[in-house]
Scaffold this motif. Sequence first.
Motif, mmCIF file in Angstrom:
data_model
loop_
_atom_site.group_PDB
_atom_site.id
_atom_site.type_symbol
_atom_site.label_atom_id
_atom_site.label_comp_id
_atom_site.label_asym_id
_atom_site.label_seq_id
_atom_site.Cartn_x
_atom_site.Cartn_y
_atom_site.Cartn_z
ATOM 1 N N GLN A 11 0.854 -1.177 0.000
ATOM 2 C CA GLN A 11 0.000 0.000 0.000
ATOM 3 C C GLN A 11 0.891 1.227 0.000
ATOM 4 O O GLN A 11 1.876 1.292 0.746
ATOM 5 N N SER A 12 0.563 2.209 -0.829
ATOM 6 C CA SER A 12 1.299 3.468 -0.854
ATOM 7 C C SER A 12 0.605 4.460 0.068
ATOM 8 O O SER A 12 -0.622 4.514 0.117
ATOM 9 N N HIS A 38 -2.592 0.528 12.685
ATOM 10 C CA HIS A 38 -2.053 1.871 12.897
ATOM 11 C C HIS A 38 -0.533 1.881 12.784
ATOM 12 O O HIS A 38 0.164 1.180 13.516
ATOM 13 N N LEU A 39 -0.056 2.710 11.873
ATOM 14 C CA LEU A 39 1.362 2.844 11.587
ATOM 15 C C LEU A 39 1.825 4.226 12.036
ATOM 16 O O LEU A 39 1.191 5.235 11.718
ATOM 17 N N LEU A 40 2.916 4.278 12.777
ATOM 18 C CA LEU A 40 3.496 5.547 13.230
ATOM 19 C C LEU A 40 4.630 5.919 12.284
ATOM 20 O O LEU A 40 5.560 5.140 12.074
ATOM 21 N N CYS A 47 5.155 13.712 13.633
ATOM 22 C CA CYS A 47 4.814 12.299 13.812
ATOM 23 C C CYS A 47 3.367 12.152 13.378
ATOM 24 O O CYS A 47 2.511 12.910 13.831
ATOM 25 N N HIS A 48 3.101 11.210 12.505
ATOM 26 C CA HIS A 48 1.728 10.927 12.081
ATOM 27 C C HIS A 48 1.398 9.483 12.406
ATOM 28 O O HIS A 48 2.210 8.590 12.148
ATOM 29 N N VAL A 49 0.211 9.278 12.950
ATOM 30 C CA VAL A 49 -0.322 7.934 13.095
ATOM 31 C C VAL A 49 -1.324 7.762 11.961
ATOM 32 O O VAL A 49 -2.282 8.528 11.840
ATOM 33 N N LEU A 50 -1.065 6.768 11.105
ATOM 34 C CA LEU A 50 -1.912 6.517 9.950
ATOM 35 C C LEU A 50 -2.641 5.196 10.130
ATOM 36 O O LEU A 50 -2.051 4.205 10.568
ATOM 37 N N ASP A 51 -3.913 5.183 9.789
ATOM 38 C CA ASP A 51 -4.696 3.952 9.806
ATOM 39 C C ASP A 51 -4.639 3.378 8.390
ATOM 40 O O ASP A 51 -5.266 3.901 7.475
ATOM 41 N N VAL A 52 -3.862 2.317 8.207
ATOM 42 C CA VAL A 52 -3.659 1.765 6.864
ATOM 43 C C VAL A 52 -4.910 1.070 6.330
ATOM 44 O O VAL A 52 -4.981 0.778 5.141
ATOM 45 N N SER A 53 -5.916 0.830 7.180
ATOM 46 C CA SER A 53 -7.164 0.232 6.704
ATOM 47 C C SER A 53 -8.121 1.290 6.160
ATOM 48 O O SER A 53 -9.117 0.966 5.532
ATOM 49 N N PRO A 59 -4.119 11.521 8.609
ATOM 50 C CA PRO A 59 -3.606 10.946 9.856
ATOM 51 C C PRO A 59 -4.692 10.884 10.929
ATOM 52 O O PRO A 59 -5.535 11.774 11.026
ATOM 53 N N VAL A 60 -4.655 9.830 11.730
ATOM 54 C CA VAL A 60 -5.523 9.721 12.896
ATOM 55 C C VAL A 60 -5.009 10.647 13.982
ATOM 56 O O VAL A 60 -5.758 11.219 14.754
ATOM 57 N N LEU A 61 -3.699 10.813 14.029
ATOM 58 C CA LEU A 61 -3.050 11.664 15.016
ATOM 59 C C LEU A 61 -1.868 12.342 14.358
ATOM 60 O O LEU A 61 -1.118 11.713 13.612
ATOM 61 N N SER A 62 -1.705 13.632 14.599
ATOM 62 C CA SER A 62 -0.592 14.396 14.044
ATOM 63 C C SER A 62 0.072 15.177 15.172
ATOM 64 O O SER A 62 -0.591 15.917 15.889
#
Length: 113
Positions: A11-12, A38-40, A47-53, A59-62
């Motif tokens: 996934q890109s 969730h990928l940090l 810092c970004h928390v990304l939900d790959v789904s 980002p879910v969190l930035s």
Amino acid sequence: LSPSGKVLGSQSLELPDCKGAEEFRIVDIMWLPTMETHLLVITTRFCHVLDVSSTSGEPVLSLADSEGGKLKGATIIHSSSSTTLLVLTDQGALKSFPLRADANPTGLTGQLH
């Protein structure tokens, strides 16, 4: 990855806020414990928390340093009762931020303190 270690797909991800940035680079990438999707992503600026789904790409969190410092490294400390992100800045300061599974799914911007 499959149980045997084979790559099953890819996934890109696009990182927001990185175009035209001075000395922008990815510092580290890690999965959040207990959160399978969730990928940090830690860069020199945020810092970004990304939900790959998710297909939104947002980002879910930035997080960014409250003093404007560049980020040099990070680690996650996880226990049965809490998960904390520790980040080292270019000024030698160690900043922390609590990570919770109940974070606002529409996005939450925070400061590292």
